[in-house]
Scaffold this active site. Structure first.
Site, short mmCIF file in Angstrom:
data_model
loop_
_atom_site.label_atom_id
_atom_site.label_comp_id
_atom_site.label_asym_id
_atom_site.label_seq_id
_atom_site.Cartn_x
_atom_site.Cartn_y
_atom_site.Cartn_z
N GLY A 53 -40.49 30.34 -33.73
CA GLY A 53 -41.85 30.32 -33.23
C GLY A 53 -42.05 31.20 -32.01
O GLY A 53 -41.35 32.19 -31.81
N ASP A 122 -31.36 24.73 -37.89
CA ASP A 122 -31.43 25.67 -36.77
C ASP A 122 -32.74 25.41 -36.03
O ASP A 122 -33.42 26.34 -35.62
CB ASP A 122 -31.36 27.11 -37.30
CG ASP A 122 -31.29 28.14 -36.19
OD1 ASP A 122 -30.92 27.77 -35.06
OD2 ASP A 122 -31.62 29.31 -36.44
N HIS A 125 -32.39 21.94 -31.74
CA HIS A 125 -31.16 21.99 -30.94
C HIS A 125 -31.05 20.80 -29.97
O HIS A 125 -30.25 20.83 -29.05
CB HIS A 125 -31.03 23.30 -30.16
CG HIS A 125 -31.08 24.53 -31.02
ND1 HIS A 125 -30.53 24.56 -32.28
CD2 HIS A 125 -31.61 25.75 -30.80
CE1 HIS A 125 -30.72 25.76 -32.81
NE2 HIS A 125 -31.38 26.50 -31.94
#
Length: 226
Positions: A53, A122, A125
Site C-alpha cells: 500500500g 507478507d 508483520h
C-alpha cells in the site's frame, strides 16, 4: 521492463516486476525457488497477504505479478487492508480488500482459488495478527500445501508493537506439535516415550504439520499430505 528468457527464474521475474523479494533486496527468491520449483506446474491457487500500500517503498502488486508468471496454472489472490491497492494486475490475479484477521476477508480470498495450495503472509508483520491469521487459514490449506510467513526478522521490531517472545513461543509450539505427532505414531515402538493415553486425540497442528523450516526472514510450514 527488461527482456528475460522464456522460462525465467523466480529472481528474474522478481527483478522485472520490482518486488523486494528479489536478490536486489531481501533475496528471498533464491529460497522460494528451492522450495517451490517442484510445485511450479502443480500449483492451482496461491493467496498472498500484503499487496503493497501507501507505506510500501516498492511497486504495489509486484509480487502478485511475479507469482502469476511463475505459477502459470494458478489463480493468484492478493489481500490488503489498504484500498489503494485495488487495481487490475493482470489475468488470473484477484484482489480482496480487508483486514487479514477478519474471517470474511480470508473466506472471500479462498473462494477465488480452486485449491488453497500456497499461502504467503507478507502482511501486517505484527506477531499477534500473523499468528491469528495462521491459526485460521491453516485448516483450509490443502494437504501437501505450504504456508509461508515472511519478514520474520520483524518479530522483535517495536515499530510493529512486537515482542520477540511471541513469535518464539509460536515456533516452539509448532515444534512441539510435530514432536507430539512423532511420539503418537511411534508410541508402541519405544519404551523411552512417556505413556500416551489410548484415547489421546491430536489437535490439527499435531496431526497435520509435517515440517517447519526456518530461513533468514522466512518460515515455511508444510502440511502433511495425509
Amino acid at each position: 521492463m527488461q527482456n528475460i528468457e522464456s522460462n525465467p527464474t523466480l529472481d528474474e521475474l522478481a527483478i522485472m516486476f520490482g518486488t523486494d523479494k528479489s536478490s536486489k533486496h531481501h533475496n528471498y527468491t533464491r529460497i522460494y525457488e528451492d522450495e517451490f520449483s517442484a510445485l511450479r506446474q502443480k500449483t492451482r491457487g496461491l493467496i498472498e497477504i500484503g499487496i503493497g500500500g501507501q507505506t510500501y517503498k516498492g511497486t504495489a502488486g509486484s509480487s502478485l505479478r511475479m507469482w502469476s508468471e511463475y505459477f502459470a496454472n494458478a489463480q493468484v489472490v492478493g489481500v490488503d487492508v489498504d484500498p489503494t491497492t485495488e487495481a487490475d494486475y493482470g489475468e488470473r490475479i484477484h484482489v480482496v480488500i480487508g483486514d487479514q484477521t477478519h474471517r470474511s476477508t480470508l473466506d472471500k480470498a479462498m473462494t477465488l482459488v480452486p485449491s488453497v495450495d500456497i499461502i504467503i503472509d507478507d502482511g501486517s508483520h505484527q506477531n499477534n495478527l500473523t499468528i491469528a491469521t495462521f491459526e485460521y487459514l491453516f485448516q483450509y490449506l490443502r494437504p501437501g500445501g505450504v504456508y509461508v510467513i515472511e519478514d520474520t526478522l520483524c518479530s522483535g521490531e517495536r515499530q510493529f508493537n512486537n515482542v520477540r517472545s511471541e513469535m518464539e513461543n509460536f515456533v516452539m509450539s509448532i515444534l512441539r506439535n510435530i514432536e507430539t505427532n512423532g511420539r503418537v505414531l511411534t508410541k508402541r515402538n519405544s519404551s523411552d516415550f512417556k505413556k500416551i493415553d489410548a484415547d489421546f486425540v491430536m489437535n490439527i497442528y499435531e496431526k497435520w504439520v509435517a515440517s517447519l523450516t526456518i530461513y533468514r526472514g522466512l518460515y515455511f510450514i508444510k502440511k502433511r499430505s495425509r
